[in-house]
Design an enzyme around this catalytic site. Structure first.
Site, PDB file in Angstrom:
ATOM      1  N   LYS A   1       0.854  -1.193   0.000  1.00 57.26           N
ATOM      2  CA  LYS A   1       0.000   0.000   0.000  1.00 57.26           C
ATOM      3  C   LYS A   1       0.882   1.232   0.000  1.00 57.26           C
ATOM      4  O   LYS A   1       1.783   1.369   0.841  1.00 57.26           O
ATOM      5  CB  LYS A   1      -0.856  -0.037   1.273  1.00 57.26           C
ATOM      6  CG  LYS A   1      -2.219   0.568   1.158  1.00 57.26           C
ATOM      7  CD  LYS A   1      -2.990   0.240   2.433  1.00 57.26           C
ATOM      8  CE  LYS A   1      -4.345   0.872   2.439  1.00 57.26           C
ATOM      9  NZ  LYS A   1      -4.997   0.723   3.750  1.00 57.26           N
ATOM     10  N   VAL A   2       0.636   2.108  -0.957  1.00 53.38           N
ATOM     11  CA  VAL A   2       1.411   3.358  -1.042  1.00 53.38           C
ATOM     12  C   VAL A   2       0.436   4.521  -1.092  1.00 53.38           C
ATOM     13  O   VAL A   2      -0.672   4.389  -1.628  1.00 53.38           O
ATOM     14  CB  VAL A   2       2.341   3.392  -2.284  1.00 53.38           C
ATOM     15  CG1 VAL A   2       3.354   2.254  -2.251  1.00 53.38           C
ATOM     16  CG2 VAL A   2       1.542   3.344  -3.578  1.00 53.38           C
TER      17      VAL A   2
END
Ligand code: G3P
Length: 217
Positions: A83-84
């Site tokens: 997750k960014v």
């Protein structure tokens, strides 16, 4: 519609998973803090329970470090989705990490233009935050609708992951619009089963069978 559980609480994830309600899990730094667990250890434990994508979020803000963190997180298990955040650096990290064959979930999305960028950077999932838009009096569902139209217009395969889901109506509306996935806290998922007429009807049935004096067991 796929159901992800937005939690890092093992017991709650396991309970829903046993019922077949869990297609994946999303975590974030706040949920890790709430769990009081080590990020790597708890993520590994979640991945051992759930076979679908488990999102684990990077904590760096600069692309190179995000990429390094993402590579480390991806080694936890085969079903990790890195997750960014939806920043320019996050998009750079998304491009590199997805190019290396990882699932990438681009989070903290608050506009359709941001979602368009994430799809172009190769995101597996885009996470528009419904509840946080509602918090500032913007209808979060309009965003889900816009992203659905735009992705369908151009055939983007990035999956819309409706996030920051707080109510049963958020789930219903996301499903009606055609979000691919929704992620919600365990309590919201459980509350989907509740209806006052179900409770009222059941109470009446139980009262009536008691009047007959009959028992099945
Ligand atoms: O999936 C994102 C979620 O964890 C954020 O939810 O309620 O903190 O806005 P919330």
């Amino acid at each position: 519609m796929k159901f992800f559980v937005d939690s890092a609480e093992i017991d709650q994830i396991a309970e829903l998973n046993d019922l077949g309600m869990v297609d994946g899990v999303t975590t974030n730094p706040s949920l890790i803090m709430k769990s009081s667990r080590d990020i790597i250890e708890v993520t590994k434990e979640i991945c051992s329970i759930v076979s679908g994508p488990v999102s684990a979020e990077v904590t760096a803000t600069e692309a190179e470090t995000m990429i390094a963190e993402g590579r480390k997180l991806s080694k936890i298990a085969d079903n990790i989705a890195i997750k960014v955040p939806l920043t320019w650096d996050g998009l750079k990290a998304c491009k590199v990490l997805s190019g290396e064959g990882n699932m990438v979930n681009v989070t903290l999305c608050f506009s359709a233009n941001q979602a368009l960028l994430a799809a172009k950077a190769g995101a597996t999932f885009i996470s528009p935050f419904i509840g946080r838009l509602d918090d500032i009096n913007i209808d979060g569902m309009d965003l889900i609708e816009d992203i659905r139209v735009i992705y369908d217009n151009y055939g983007f395969e990035t999956q819309i992951l409706a996030a920051s889901i707080r109510t049963v109506n958020h789930v219903l509306e996301s499903a009606r619009i055609g979000a691919d996935v929704m992620t919600a806290p365990p309590a919201v998922i459980k509350s989907l089963a509740s209806h006052p007429l179900t409770d009222k009807g059941l109470a009446a049935f139980l009262a009536d069978i008691e009047k007959t004096g009959q028992k099945i067991l």
